[in-house]
Write an enzyme that holds these catalytic residues in place. Structure first.
Site, PDB file in Angstrom:
ATOM      1  N   ASP A  55      43.698  36.242  37.832  1.00 11.57           N
ATOM      2  CA  ASP A  55      45.144  36.030  37.700  1.00 11.57           C
ATOM      3  C   ASP A  55      45.922  37.082  38.491  1.00 11.57           C
ATOM      4  O   ASP A  55      45.461  38.220  38.632  1.00 11.57           O
ATOM      5  CB  ASP A  55      45.532  36.060  36.213  1.00 11.57           C
ATOM      6  CG  ASP A  55      46.914  35.475  35.975  1.00 11.57           C
ATOM      7  OD1 ASP A  55      47.372  34.660  36.799  1.00 11.57           O
ATOM      8  OD2 ASP A  55      47.540  35.841  34.957  1.00 11.57           O
ATOM      9  N   HIS A  91      47.508  33.432  47.181  1.00  9.76           N
ATOM     10  CA  HIS A  91      46.312  32.613  46.952  1.00  9.76           C
ATOM     11  C   HIS A  91      45.314  32.774  48.104  1.00  9.76           C
ATOM     12  O   HIS A  91      44.108  32.842  47.881  1.00  9.76           O
ATOM     13  CB  HIS A  91      46.691  31.139  46.777  1.00  9.76           C
ATOM     14  CG  HIS A  91      47.523  30.883  45.547  1.00  9.76           C
ATOM     15  ND1 HIS A  91      47.175  31.394  44.314  1.00  9.76           N
ATOM     16  CD2 HIS A  91      48.681  30.204  45.366  1.00  9.76           C
ATOM     17  CE1 HIS A  91      48.090  31.022  43.424  1.00  9.76           C
ATOM     18  NE2 HIS A  91      49.014  30.307  44.036  1.00  9.76           N
ATOM     19  N   LEU A 132      22.103  34.365  42.993  1.00 11.83           N
ATOM     20  CA  LEU A 132      23.250  34.274  42.071  1.00 11.83           C
ATOM     21  C   LEU A 132      23.650  32.809  41.936  1.00 11.83           C
ATOM     22  O   LEU A 132      23.577  32.064  42.909  1.00 11.83           O
ATOM     23  CB  LEU A 132      24.444  35.055  42.660  1.00 11.83           C
ATOM     24  CG  LEU A 132      25.741  35.055  41.846  1.00 11.83           C
ATOM     25  CD1 LEU A 132      25.646  36.076  40.704  1.00 11.83           C
ATOM     26  CD2 LEU A 132      26.961  35.399  42.712  1.00 11.83           C
TER      27      LEU A 132
HETATM   28  C1  IPE Z   1      44.836  31.091  34.439  1.00 11.69           C
HETATM   29  O1  IPE Z   1      45.938  31.641  35.059  1.00 11.69           O
HETATM   30  C2  IPE Z   1      44.212  30.065  35.333  1.00 11.69           C
HETATM   31  C3  IPE Z   1      43.511  30.577  36.498  1.00 11.69           C
HETATM   32  C4  IPE Z   1      43.337  31.846  36.795  1.00 11.69           C
HETATM   33  C5  IPE Z   1      42.973  29.575  37.374  1.00 11.69           C
HETATM   34  P1  IPE Z   1      47.398  31.075  34.830  1.00 11.69           P
HETATM   35  O2  IPE Z   1      48.319  31.959  35.574  1.00 11.69           O
HETATM   36  O3  IPE Z   1      47.448  29.632  35.153  1.00 11.69           O
HETATM   37  O4  IPE Z   1      47.580  31.228  33.263  1.00 11.69           O
HETATM   38  P2  IPE Z   1      48.882  31.383  32.381  1.00 11.69           P
HETATM   39  O5  IPE Z   1      49.828  30.289  32.799  1.00 11.69           O
HETATM   40  O6  IPE Z   1      49.430  32.728  32.664  1.00 11.69           O
HETATM   41  O7  IPE Z   1      48.393  31.255  30.975  1.00 11.69           O
HETATM   42  C1  IPE Z   2      46.006  32.898  39.638  1.00  7.98           C
HETATM   43  O1  IPE Z   2      47.140  33.515  40.122  1.00  7.98           O
HETATM   44  C2  IPE Z   2      45.532  31.794  40.532  1.00  7.98           C
HETATM   45  C3  IPE Z   2      45.720  30.458  39.977  1.00  7.98           C
HETATM   46  C4  IPE Z   2      46.151  30.166  38.796  1.00  7.98           C
HETATM   47  C5  IPE Z   2      45.387  29.364  40.871  1.00  7.98           C
HETATM   48  P1  IPE Z   2      48.581  33.016  39.714  1.00  7.98           P
HETATM   49  O2  IPE Z   2      49.046  32.022  40.725  1.00  7.98           O
HETATM   50  O3  IPE Z   2      48.613  32.549  38.308  1.00  7.98           O
HETATM   51  O4  IPE Z   2      49.398  34.357  39.887  1.00  7.98           O
HETATM   52  P2  IPE Z   2      50.599  34.860  38.971  1.00  7.98           P
HETATM   53  O5  IPE Z   2      50.068  34.924  37.562  1.00  7.98           O
HETATM   54  O6  IPE Z   2      51.697  33.862  39.090  1.00  7.98           O
HETATM   55  O7  IPE Z   2      50.921  36.189  39.523  1.00  7.98           O
HETATM   56 MG    MG Z   3      49.042  33.481  36.550  1.00  9.54          MG
END
Ligand code: IPE
Ligand code: IPE
Ligand code: MG
Length: 225
Positions: free
Chosen positions: A12, A29, A124
């Site tokens: 995240d 991303h 792995l």
């Molecule tokens: C969790 O992150 C999903 C992934 C890392 C793929 P999100 O950013 O989507 O989760 P929330 O919305 O903070 O719970």
């Molecule tokens: C996690 O990073 C990646 C995915 C959920 C695909 P986020 O896109 O949720 O990044 P933040 O949480 O908004 O910073």
């Molecule tokens: Mg996020």
């Protein structure tokens, strides 16, 4: 004093990483996908970690603006094409969990081809969670065994997407939030969980290494004394 056999990561913080430096979220991303490669190769080189599972796209992430969802799917396609050599050169087996039916046939075919090409690799098993949500996985599992009598824990484990991989020993979430966001609820029921503030693109191997060192010190009692 055992090393973690299965490490899972909720990756995240990509969006915030980008916004912090005045970039578009999508660039976060991109950077995050490079981190996937780096951490995966590192885990493949470690002899003691056999499974790495990475949360890449959740069943809830479809709620994001279409432009971001489209970009993430494009990035997945690019990743599958570009990283084939990462899997072959490093003897890594590619696996997925989640409901792939949501993706278009071209993406599904690329996923299946990479699985087929890497199925005998042994350093792995890297599992990408794609259109993955624990509740969705459990619902699909229940449907697949609904005619069975006296369902036990093993029956449920064997009906989950993770039937071929062991439960998670060490679960790490980057990005500062302290929640599971519908990730591996069954498989993490006895995981050691580490929440770190570092945004995913900034996570360095040293930080993971430190977490593994801390993990090793934990006395995992599993209900015993
Ligand atoms: C969790 O992150 C999903 C992934 C890392 C793929 P999100 O950013 O989507 O989760 P929330 O919305 O903070 O719970
Ligand atoms: C996690 O990073 C990646 C995915 C959920 C695909 P986020 O896109 O949720 O990044 P933040 O949480 O908004 O910073
Ligand atoms: Mg996020």
């Amino acid at each position: 004093m055992n090393n973690p056999n299965h490490i899972a990561i909720i990756m995240d913080g990509n969006g915030r990483w980008a916004l912090k430096q005045g970039l578009l979220r999508n660039l976060g991303h991109n950077k995050g996908s490079e981190k996937v490669r780096e951490i995966t190769i590192y885990m493949a080189k470690r002899k003691d970690v056999s499974y790495l599972t990475l949360y890449a796209f959740s069943t809830e992430n479809w709620k994001r603006p279409k432009k971001e969802v489209d970009f993430l799917i494009l990035l997945l396609n690019k990743y599958l094409k570009k990283e084939e050599k990462t899997y072959t050169e490093n003897n890594i087996k590619f696996n997925t969990i989640g409901d792939l039916k949501a993706f278009d046939i071209k993406t599904i075919n690329m996923i299946e081809e990479l699985k087929e090409k890497t199925k005998n690799n042994t350093s792995l098993t890297q599992t990408l969670a794609l259109n993955y949500g624990s509740k969705n996985e459990i619902a699909r599992a229940f449907n697949s065994i609904k005619n069975k009598q006296d369902i036990n824990e093993e029956d449920i484990s064997n009906a989950l997407d993770t039937k071929d991989i062991p439960d998670v020993d060490l679960l790490i979430r980057s990005g500062g939030e302290k929640r599971l966001s519908n990730f591996m609820l069954w498989q993490s029921s006895y995981s050691e969980i580490f929440f770190i503030d570092t945004l995913w693109p900034d996570v360095e191997i040293d930080e993971i290494e430190k977490i593994i060192k801390d993990f090793v010190k934990i006395h995992r009692k599993f209900g015993n004394i």
